[in-house]
Write an enzyme that holds these catalytic residues in place. Structure first.
Site, PDB file in Angstrom:
ATOM      1  N   HIS A  94       7.639  51.078  71.403  1.00 46.52           N
ATOM      2  CA  HIS A  94       7.953  52.433  70.957  1.00 46.52           C
ATOM      3  C   HIS A  94       7.545  53.459  72.001  1.00 46.52           C
ATOM      4  CE1 HIS A  94       9.469  54.815  67.752  1.00 46.52           C
ATOM      5  NE2 HIS A  94       8.483  55.670  67.945  1.00 46.52           N
ATOM      6  N   GLU A 102      35.558  43.784  77.070  1.00 48.36           N
ATOM      7  CA  GLU A 102      34.414  43.022  77.571  1.00 48.36           C
ATOM      8  C   GLU A 102      34.673  41.520  77.516  1.00 48.36           C
ATOM      9  OE1 GLU A 102      30.928  44.432  75.447  1.00 48.36           O
ATOM     10  OE2 GLU A 102      31.965  44.496  73.548  1.00 48.36           O
ATOM     11  N   ASP A 117      28.928  42.392  79.333  1.00 48.17           N
ATOM     12  CA  ASP A 117      29.554  41.209  78.741  1.00 48.17           C
ATOM     13  C   ASP A 117      30.746  40.725  79.552  1.00 48.17           C
ATOM     14  OD1 ASP A 117      28.101  40.343  76.466  1.00 48.17           O
ATOM     15  OD2 ASP A 117      28.622  42.228  75.500  1.00 48.17           O
ATOM     16  N   CYS A 175      30.798  51.363  80.413  1.00 52.43           N
ATOM     17  CA  CYS A 175      29.537  51.721  79.752  1.00 52.43           C
ATOM     18  C   CYS A 175      28.474  50.640  79.903  1.00 52.43           C
ATOM     19  CB  CYS A 175      29.770  52.038  78.279  1.00 52.43           C
ATOM     20  SG  CYS A 175      30.359  50.621  77.341  1.00 52.43           S
TER      21      CYS A 175
HETATM   22  C1  PEP Z   1      28.382  45.781  77.693  1.00 50.58           C
HETATM   23  O1  PEP Z   1      28.607  44.632  77.304  1.00 50.58           O
HETATM   24  O2  PEP Z   1      28.517  46.147  78.872  1.00 50.58           O
HETATM   25  C2  PEP Z   1      27.906  46.790  76.739  1.00 50.58           C
HETATM   26  C3  PEP Z   1      27.823  48.060  77.060  1.00 50.58           C
HETATM   27  O3  PEP Z   1      27.520  46.359  75.523  1.00 50.58           O
HETATM   28  P1  PEP Z   1      26.094  45.672  75.229  1.00 50.58           P
HETATM   29  O4  PEP Z   1      25.285  45.679  76.488  1.00 50.58           O
HETATM   30  O5  PEP Z   1      25.459  46.491  74.154  1.00 50.58           O
HETATM   31  O6  PEP Z   1      26.504  44.313  74.789  1.00 50.58           O
HETATM   32 MG    MG Z   2      28.695  44.229  75.193  1.00 50.53          MG
END
Ligand code: PEP
Ligand code: MG
Length: 596
Positions: free
Chosen positions: A192, A434, A458, A505
Site C-alpha cells: 500500500h 493483445e 500480452d 497501453c
Molecule cells: C497488456 O496486456 O499490455 C495490458 C495493458 O494489459 P495487462 O497488463 O493488464 O494484462
Molecule cells: Mg493484457
C-alpha cells in the site's frame, strides 16, 4: 556513514531527518490462562472490543471516503469484513473457551496462523494482503490494551518516515504534507505504501532489510528512490554529490515542463495514464496526462474479500469520470472490462486451470459469467452519465466474442432505459488487441469498434509463446521482434484505414525508444503510468513527423532480415541523434517498481 540498498519503489531524491516509526505489532502481549469462572467474562471482553473496533472502522470508512477516495475507503470496509469473519471469530472463541487463553493471546495465535497462509501464497498481491490482517489485529489490540493511536498522526514537520512496513491504517493517518519520503524494511511494489508513494510522487525505497535498526530518530538520511538506496549520516562529500543530483533532477524536471509548454513540432501522440481503483487521481494533471487510457477495473475484485457490488462499482467508476474532467474537455476514462484470470485471480476463484494464461480469462470469463458482466456494464454505463467514459474489452480473440459482448452491452442499456436510469448511449466501445488472431484480423475488428488499444504485455507473450512473468524465458520477451512489430503495424494501419484511434497501453508505451517506434508505425495514443509521461512527451517532441515516417520505413525493411536486438539498437541510434540527453533522462526518470 552507511548506505543500505533496497528496492527502488517511487523515484526521486530527497534528504531530511528521520522519523523512526516502530509499530506496536511486536510489542509484548499479555498471555495467561484464565480461571474457569473467568471464561465467560473474557468472551464478553472480546465481543465488546470487537464492537468498539467496528465503531472505529466505520468512522474511518466515512472519514477516508471524504478525505481520500471511496476506493481507499474500501480497504477499511474489507477490514470490517475481516473483523466479522466467522471462522476467525469461532477460532478465537474456541481458544478462550477450551484452552482458557486470554483474548490477546488467543487472537495473536489465530491471526498468526492466517498470516502464515497468506504469506505462503504465490501471488505477491495476495501475500501483501497479510498486512490487512495485521492492521485489524493491531487496531483490536489497541482497543483491548487501551494503547493510544499510532504516533504517525503526531508528525508536525517534514520528515522521512523509516518503518518496518506500514499498514493501510498507518498510511492513511499520515499527515501527507510533512512526508518527504519513505524507507521501509519490508514491502514490495504492490504494498500500500508503494502505491501511495507513487501516486503522490513521494520518493520511496522499500525492502531495505533492517533499516529501522540502523537509524535513530533525528538522524539525517539521503533517500534515492530512483536507484533504491538510503544513506545514513552521510559525509560531506556524499551530501554534496547528492545535492547536485537533486539540482540536476530539478533542472531536468523544469526542462520537461518547459517542453510541455512549447508548441509541439514533433510527433503528435496523445499521452494517457494507466490507472486503477484505490490510487488517488490527483497527480495526473501535474504529469500532463490527457486522459485515462486504461482503467484496470479488476483491482476492485483483487483488493477485496468479496466481489464488488454493482453499486460499489458505480461509485468507483463515477469517481474516475469526475476526476478525468480535470485533464481537459476531451479527456475520458477508458474502462477496461474485468480482465481476470491468468496472473490475476479473484479470491475463491473456482477450478484451477492447467494453463490459466490460455484459459478462461478476461472476455472469455465474462461471457461465461453473464451476471458479472452485465452488472459491470450497467455500473460503467451509470458512471458514463456523469462524465466522459469509454469501454473496452480485453483479450478478444474472435469477432464473435466482440459481437456477443456488444449484445450484452445493448441488453444492459435496455435494462437501464426501462428503469429510467441515465447513461451515455453513444458510449465509445473499443477492443484490446493483445492476441495475434485479433491483430491479424484487425481490418475486420476495425469496422465494428470505435478504437483499438494494443496490450503489448500480452501481445508479446502470446506471439512469442513466452510467459510474461517467467524469468527463465524472459529472453524471449521481445517487443521489437519483427513478428510483434508486424502485428502492431498491421493493427495501426487497419485503424488508420477505418479512421479510428489506435493506442498502446502495455508497459512498452513508457519506454522512450519503443514509444517512438510505435508512434512511427501510426499508433496515435500511448497510455502508461502517469509519472513517465513527461519524458515520453519530450522524446516524441524531438522527432519531426517526417523523420518518424522515415524510421517506419527503415524498421519495416529491417523486419525482413534483423532480430529484436538489432531493431531496438537501430531505433535507439536514431533517437540518440535527436535527444542527446536521452540516457540521462532515462537514468533519472526510468520506470521504477511496477505500475501494478
Ligand atoms: C497488456 O496486456 O499490455 C495490458 C495493458 O494489459 P495487462 O497488463 O493488464 O494484462
Ligand atoms: Mg493484457
Amino acid at each position: 556513514m552507511v548506505t543500505v540498498a533496497g528496492t527502488a519503489t517511487s523515484r526521486g531524491f530527497v534528504s531530511g531527518p528521520v522519523f523512526l516509526y516502530v509499530g506496536d505489532r511486536d510489542a509484548a502481549l499479555p498471555e495467561y490462562r484464565l480461571p474457569a469462572e473467568k471464561v465467560g467474562a473474557e468472551l464478553a471482553r472480546y465481543r465488546e472490543a470487537r464492537a468498539e473496533t467496528r465503531r472505529q472502522l466505520e468512522g474511518v470508512v466515512t472519514d477516508v471516503a471524504a478525505r481520500v477516495t471511496s476506493t481507499e475507503a474500501d480497504i477499511f470496509k474489507n477490514h470490517l469484513v475481516i473483523l466479522e469473519d466467522e471462522v476467525i471469530i469461532a477460532s478465537i472463541e474456541k481458544l478462550i473457551r477450551e484452552e482458557r487463553l486470554n483474548v490477546e493471546a488467543a487472537m495473536r495465535r489465530v491471526v498468526d496462523g492466517f498470516r502464515k497462509s497468506f504469506e505462503r501464497m504465490n501471488d505477491p498481491y495476495l501475500r501483501e494482503r497479510a498486512r490487512d490482517l495485521d492492521d485489524v489485529e493491531r487496531r483490536m489490540l489497541r482497543v483491548l490494551t487501551g494503547r493510544a493511536e499510532t504516533a504517525l498522526s503526531q508528525i508536525k514537520s517534514p520528515v522521512i518516515v523509516v518503518a518496518d512496513d506500514l499498514t493501510p491504517s498507518e498510511t492513511v493517518s499520515l499527515p501527507r504534507r510533512y512526508i518527504l519520503g519513505f524507507a521501509t524494511n519490508r514491502g514490495s511494489a504492490t504494498s500500500h505504501v508503494a502505491l501511495l508513494a507513487r501516486a503522490m510522487g513521494i520518493p520511496a525505497v522499500t525492502g531495505l532489510g533492517d533499516i529501522t535498526s540502523r537509524v535513530k530518530a533525528g538522524d539525517h538520511v539521503l533517500l534515492d528512490g530512483t536507484n533504491g538506496a538510503v544513506t545514513v549520516n552521510a559525509d560531506r562529500e556524499t551530501r554534496e554529490q547528492f545535492a547536485r543530483l537533486i539540482w540536476r533532477e530539478r533542472e531536468l524536471m523544469a526542462a520537461l515542463e518547459e517542453s510541455r509548454q512549447q508548441p509541439c513540432q514533433g510527433m503528435q501522440v496523445k499521452l494517457l495514464a494507466n490507472v486503477q481503483p484505490g490510487i488517488p487521481f490527483g497527480s495526473l494533471a501535474a504529469f500532463g496526462a490527457e486522459g485515462m487510457g486504461l482503467y484496470r477495473s479488476e483491482y476492485l475484485w483483487l483488493g477485496g474479500t468479496d466481489e464488488p457490488t454493482e453499486n460499489e462499482q458505480t461509485i468507483a467508476y463515477t469517481e474516475a469520470v469526475k476526476a478525468v474532467a480535470a485533464l481537459g474537455p476531451d479527456a475520458r476514462v477508458v474502462f477496461r472490462a474485468l480482465d481476470i484470470g491468468g496472473d490475476k485471480m479473484v479470491r475463491g476463484a473456482k477450478a484451477k486451470e492447467a494453463n490459466p494464461f490460455l484459459g478462461n480469462r478476461s472476455i472469455r470469463f465474462l461471457l461465461s459469467r453473464r451476471d458479472v458482466f452485465r452488472a459491470q456494464l450497467r455500473a460503467i454505463l451509470k458512471a458514463s452519465a456523469c462524465g466522459r467514459a469509454a469501454l473496452m474489452y480485453p483479450m478478444v480473440a474472435t469477432i464473435e466474442e466482440l459481437r456477443q459482448a456488444n449484445a450484452e452491452l445493448i441488453r444492459a442499456m435496455e435494462q437501464l432505459r426501462m428503469a429510467g436510469i441515465p447513461f451515455d448511449d453513444h458510449l465509445p466501445v473499443g477492443c484490446m488487441i493483445e492476441i495475434p488472431s485479433a491483430a491479424l484480423n484487425a481490418d475486420i475488428f476495425a469496422k465494428e469498434v470505435s478504437f483499438f488499444s494494443i496490450g503489448t504485455n500480452d501481445l508479446v507473450q502470446y506471439t512469442m509463446a513466452a510467459d510474461r512473468g517467467n524469468e527463465q524465458v524472459s529472453y524471449l520477451y521481445q517487443p521489437t521482434n519483427p513478428a510483434v512489430i508486424q502485428l502492431v503495424d498491421r493493427t495501426a494501419q487497419a485503424a488508420k484505414r477505418a479512421g479510428i484511434p489506435c493506442a498502446v497501453c502495455g508497459e512498452s508505451a513508457s519506454d522512450p525508444i519503443l514509444s517512438v517506434l510505435w508512434a512511427s508505425l501510426g499508433v496515435t495514443e500511448l497510455s502508461m503510468s502517469a509519472s513517465y509521461i513527461p519524458v515520453i512527451r519530450k522524446t516524441l517532441r524531438s522527432v519531426p513527423p517526417a523523420d518518424g515516417e522515415a524510421l517506419a520505413g527503415e524498421v519495416r525493411a529491417l523486419c525482413a532480415t534483423a532480430g529484436a536486438a538489432d531493431i531496438y539498437a537501430h531505433v535507439k541510434a536514431f533517437m540518440r541523434a535527436r535527444v542527446p540527453d536521452l540516457e540521462e533522462l532515462q537514468s533519472f526518470f526510468a520506470p521504477v517498481g511496477a505500475d501494478r
